[in-house]
Design a protein around this motif. Structure first.
Motif, PDB file in Angstrom:
ATOM      1  N   LEU A 242      30.922 -35.998 119.907  1.00 36.90           N
ATOM      2  CA  LEU A 242      31.863 -36.889 119.235  1.00 36.90           C
ATOM      3  C   LEU A 242      33.053 -37.264 120.109  1.00 36.90           C
ATOM      4  CD1 LEU A 242      31.959 -35.252 115.685  1.00 36.90           C
ATOM      5  CD2 LEU A 242      30.412 -37.025 116.560  1.00 36.90           C
ATOM      6  N   LYS A 243      33.202 -36.626 121.256  1.00 36.21           N
ATOM      7  CA  LYS A 243      34.347 -36.872 122.120  1.00 36.21           C
ATOM      8  C   LYS A 243      34.194 -38.201 122.876  1.00 36.21           C
ATOM      9  CE  LYS A 243      36.679 -33.041 121.400  1.00 36.21           C
ATOM     10  NZ  LYS A 243      38.098 -32.968 121.000  1.00 36.21           N
ATOM     11  N   ASP A 244      35.345 -38.775 123.229  1.00 35.36           N
ATOM     12  CA  ASP A 244      35.327 -40.041 123.962  1.00 35.36           C
ATOM     13  C   ASP A 244      34.621 -39.922 125.310  1.00 35.36           C
ATOM     14  OD1 ASP A 244      36.712 -41.234 121.909  1.00 35.36           O
ATOM     15  OD2 ASP A 244      38.681 -41.048 122.873  1.00 35.36           O
ATOM     16  N   TYR A 245      34.634 -38.716 125.882  1.00 31.64           N
ATOM     17  CA  TYR A 245      34.028 -38.525 127.208  1.00 31.64           C
ATOM     18  C   TYR A 245      32.549 -38.147 127.142  1.00 31.64           C
ATOM     19  CZ  TYR A 245      35.148 -33.632 126.017  1.00 31.64           C
ATOM     20  OH  TYR A 245      35.245 -32.410 125.398  1.00 31.64           O
ATOM     21  N   ALA A 246      31.954 -38.118 125.948  1.00 32.51           N
ATOM     22  CA  ALA A 246      30.590 -37.610 125.805  1.00 32.51           C
ATOM     23  C   ALA A 246      29.584 -38.390 126.650  1.00 32.51           C
ATOM     24  CB  ALA A 246      30.176 -37.622 124.334  1.00 32.51           C
ATOM     25  N   LEU A 247      29.575 -39.705 126.520  1.00 31.58           N
ATOM     26  CA  LEU A 247      28.603 -40.501 127.273  1.00 31.58           C
ATOM     27  C   LEU A 247      28.890 -40.468 128.771  1.00 31.58           C
ATOM     28  CD1 LEU A 247      28.182 -43.579 124.913  1.00 31.58           C
ATOM     29  CD2 LEU A 247      26.667 -41.605 125.170  1.00 31.58           C
ATOM     30  N   LEU A 248      30.171 -40.381 129.128  1.00 31.52           N
ATOM     31  CA  LEU A 248      30.527 -40.262 130.544  1.00 31.52           C
ATOM     32  C   LEU A 248      29.984 -38.968 131.128  1.00 31.52           C
ATOM     33  CD1 LEU A 248      32.137 -41.314 132.986  1.00 31.52           C
ATOM     34  CD2 LEU A 248      34.135 -40.116 132.075  1.00 31.52           C
ATOM     35  N   GLU A 249      30.124 -37.866 130.395  1.00 32.48           N
ATOM     36  CA  GLU A 249      29.639 -36.583 130.908  1.00 32.48           C
ATOM     37  C   GLU A 249      28.116 -36.541 130.929  1.00 32.48           C
ATOM     38  OE1 GLU A 249      30.042 -32.587 132.416  1.00 32.48           O
ATOM     39  OE2 GLU A 249      31.019 -34.560 132.588  1.00 32.48           O
ATOM     40  N   LEU A 250      27.482 -37.160 129.935  1.00 31.20           N
ATOM     41  CA  LEU A 250      26.023 -37.227 129.945  1.00 31.20           C
ATOM     42  C   LEU A 250      25.543 -37.946 131.202  1.00 31.20           C
ATOM     43  CD1 LEU A 250      23.754 -38.122 126.917  1.00 31.20           C
ATOM     44  CD2 LEU A 250      23.281 -39.025 129.188  1.00 31.20           C
ATOM     45  N   GLY A 251      26.154 -39.092 131.508  1.00 31.80           N
ATOM     46  CA  GLY A 251      25.757 -39.824 132.698  1.00 31.80           C
ATOM     47  C   GLY A 251      26.026 -39.060 133.977  1.00 31.80           C
ATOM     48  N   ARG A 252      27.161 -38.366 134.023  1.00 35.41           N
ATOM     49  CA  ARG A 252      27.490 -37.563 135.211  1.00 35.41           C
ATOM     50  C   ARG A 252      26.470 -36.450 135.400  1.00 35.41           C
ATOM     51  NH1 ARG A 252      30.332 -33.162 137.298  1.00 35.41           N
ATOM     52  NH2 ARG A 252      30.277 -32.144 135.260  1.00 35.41           N
ATOM     53  N   CYS A 253      26.125 -35.767 134.313  1.00 35.53           N
ATOM     54  CA  CYS A 253      25.146 -34.681 134.415  1.00 35.53           C
ATOM     55  C   CYS A 253      23.777 -35.202 134.837  1.00 35.53           C
ATOM     56  CB  CYS A 253      25.046 -33.942 133.080  1.00 35.53           C
ATOM     57  SG  CYS A 253      26.493 -32.938 132.664  1.00 35.53           S
TER      58      CYS A 253
ATOM     59  N   GLU B 268      32.997 -26.185 133.671  1.00 29.70           N
ATOM     60  CA  GLU B 268      32.035 -25.215 133.145  1.00 29.70           C
ATOM     61  C   GLU B 268      30.610 -25.689 133.373  1.00 29.70           C
ATOM     62  OE1 GLU B 268      30.725 -21.649 131.361  1.00 29.70           O
ATOM     63  OE2 GLU B 268      32.643 -22.286 132.240  1.00 29.70           O
ATOM     64  N   ASN B 269      30.351 -26.965 133.135  1.00 31.18           N
ATOM     65  CA  ASN B 269      29.012 -27.483 133.400  1.00 31.18           C
ATOM     66  C   ASN B 269      28.640 -27.306 134.863  1.00 31.18           C
ATOM     67  OD1 ASN B 269      28.152 -28.329 130.836  1.00 31.18           O
ATOM     68  ND2 ASN B 269      29.230 -30.283 130.999  1.00 31.18           N
ATOM     69  N   ASP B 270      29.562 -27.605 135.773  1.00 30.69           N
ATOM     70  CA  ASP B 270      29.271 -27.476 137.196  1.00 30.69           C
ATOM     71  C   ASP B 270      29.064 -26.020 137.593  1.00 30.69           C
ATOM     72  OD1 ASP B 270      29.440 -30.199 137.441  1.00 30.69           O
ATOM     73  OD2 ASP B 270      31.450 -30.215 138.324  1.00 30.69           O
ATOM     74  N   TRP B 271      29.810 -25.107 136.982  1.00 33.07           N
ATOM     75  CA  TRP B 271      29.647 -23.681 137.288  1.00 33.07           C
ATOM     76  C   TRP B 271      28.254 -23.217 136.866  1.00 33.07           C
ATOM     77  CZ3 TRP B 271      28.634 -19.236 134.481  1.00 33.07           C
ATOM     78  CH2 TRP B 271      28.866 -18.019 135.157  1.00 33.07           C
TER      79      TRP B 271
ATOM     80  N   PHE C 170      21.381 -30.564 137.358  1.00 27.83           N
ATOM     81  CA  PHE C 170      21.183 -31.015 135.984  1.00 27.83           C
ATOM     82  C   PHE C 170      20.113 -32.113 135.987  1.00 27.83           C
ATOM     83  CE2 PHE C 170      25.669 -29.510 135.113  1.00 27.83           C
ATOM     84  CZ  PHE C 170      25.275 -28.498 134.254  1.00 27.83           C
ATOM     85  N   GLY C 171      20.202 -33.006 135.053  1.00 31.76           N
ATOM     86  CA  GLY C 171      19.256 -34.109 134.998  1.00 31.76           C
ATOM     87  C   GLY C 171      18.063 -33.861 134.121  1.00 31.76           C
ATOM     88  N   ARG C 172      17.888 -32.606 133.643  1.00 26.34           N
ATOM     89  CA  ARG C 172      16.728 -32.334 132.797  1.00 26.34           C
ATOM     90  C   ARG C 172      17.054 -32.331 131.312  1.00 26.34           C
ATOM     91  NH1 ARG C 172      12.632 -27.905 135.422  1.00 26.34           N
ATOM     92  NH2 ARG C 172      12.743 -28.578 137.586  1.00 26.34           N
ATOM     93  N   GLY C 173      18.323 -32.091 130.960  1.00 27.49           N
ATOM     94  CA  GLY C 173      18.602 -32.047 129.541  1.00 27.49           C
ATOM     95  C   GLY C 173      20.052 -31.761 129.209  1.00 27.49           C
ATOM     96  N   ILE C 174      20.378 -31.917 127.921  1.00 29.17           N
ATOM     97  CA  ILE C 174      21.714 -31.656 127.410  1.00 29.17           C
ATOM     98  C   ILE C 174      21.628 -30.701 126.232  1.00 29.17           C
ATOM     99  CG2 ILE C 174      22.636 -33.876 128.161  1.00 29.17           C
ATOM    100  CD1 ILE C 174      22.370 -34.855 125.254  1.00 29.17           C
TER     101      ILE C 174
END
Length: 327
Positions: free
Chosen positions: A126-137, A102-105, A143-147
């Motif tokens: 709160l998810k285990d993948y939160a920091l991983l997805e932040l770094g990927r974005c 969804e983020n990529d779309w 992306f790269g401008r915000g969450i």
């Protein structure tokens, strides 16, 4: 010789908001906001998933830009709804893969109109993948401008130390990456867990200090919308507004959008109360946002905003405000 004035797209709307008519002899253009700081795109998959609780239709970038044109708005922040796949009340197979998709779309859609749309990725913090997805974005084109964070949908509880620590980690990581944070700090109606003054103080004292260098945008004036919000939401906003008024350094980078708060049928007494709070916040940190609540709604809540008992200069100030990640 007759002089022609040619302006297009976002440049036209920004010029109108900031400077008025572009050509001598023209009638003054209606005041329009330079940017809408609270918009969404929904893929067919996300719309279907979220329609179990609210009726949603897919919205793509071409449709949104056409709506922005009709509303006379130049740019828009597009907040991904990928966090919806991390709802604590529902389970789904391949959750993180769906969040990424969804983020990529959304990023791909916004890239169709790069001069008009800025995409922000989203996830449950709160998810285990939160920091991983932040770094990927942060390293993904588009992306790269915000969450975007939604405390209610993610069931973030600011009275739970573990949740507060997790938010600190996310805020610290976003700050290190130079990524703005847009957050819905609102009550979880489904779970019956409100936000109020106590939670706002935790945010101010224990979370905001971890993102001192990036814009933090509080959506819906710290409430839910529609309308100015219930008593807990107003109390939460009061804590932050009082901090802003006393120039608390933790509020230096904090902005507030009015999405879904200013309604056409807002009672006069609530409108006056809202204006007093906006002035306490400072009109220079108030952002226009629409956040349409249905497929048939156009992204134009500006007419309702114009009905507030603000001075013309104050209204013009809000129209010109554009948070740094959207410039």
């Amino acid at each position: 010789m007759r002089r022609f004035c040619i302006t297009t797209g976002a440049i036209f709307y920004a010029a109108m908001a900031a400077f008025g008519p572009a050509c001598a002899g023209e009638a003054p253009a209606p005041l329009r906001p330079a940017a809408d700081h609270h918009q969404h795109l929904f893929s067919p998959a996300a719309a279907a998933w979220m329609s179990s609780s609210i009726v949603l239709a897919p919205v793509d970038a071409d449709e949104l830009v056409a709506q922005l044109d009709a509303a006379g708005v130049g740019r828009a922040a597009v907040l991904s709804a990928a966090y919806a796949y991390g709802l604590p009340t529902r389970a789904i197979d391949h959750e993180y893969a769906r969040v990424r998709a969804e983020n990529d779309w959304v990023a791909a859609q916004a890239a169709r109109h790069p001069e008009r749309l800025v995409a922000l990725c989203s996830f449950n913090p709160l998810k285990d993948y939160a920091l991983l997805e932040l770094g990927r974005c942060a390293t993904t084109p588009g992306f790269g401008r915000g969450i975007k964070l939604d405390f209610a949908a993610s069931d973030v509880q600011l009275d739970q130390p573990g949740h507060v620590e997790r938010l600190r980690q996310v805020f610290r990581a976003a700050n290190a990456r130079g990524m703005a944070i847009v957050m819905d700090m609102r009550a979880s109606r489904a779970l019956g867990r409100p936000y109020g003054a106590a939670q706002a103080r935790v945010l101010l004292e224990q979370v905001l200090p971890y993102a001192p260098d990036v814009p933090v945008q509080v959506s819906h004036l710290a409430g839910n919308g529609p309308g100015f919000g219930d008593t807990p939401a107003r109390e939460a906003l009061a804590v932050l507004a009082e901090a802003a008024a006393r120039q608390d350094p933790r509020m230096r980078q904090v902005w507030f959008d009015v999405a879904a708060v200013v309604q056409a049928d807002l009672p006069a007494d609530e409108a006056r109360r809202l204006v007093r709070r906006l002035r306490q916040l400072g009109l220079d940190r108030v952002l226009y946002g629409s956040d349409p609540r249905g497929a048939s709604e156009a992204p134009d809540a500006w007419e309702a905003f114009l009905r507030l008992p603000l001075e013309k200069a104050e209204t013009a100030r809000v129209a010109r405000n554009v948070v740094p990640y959207l410039r």
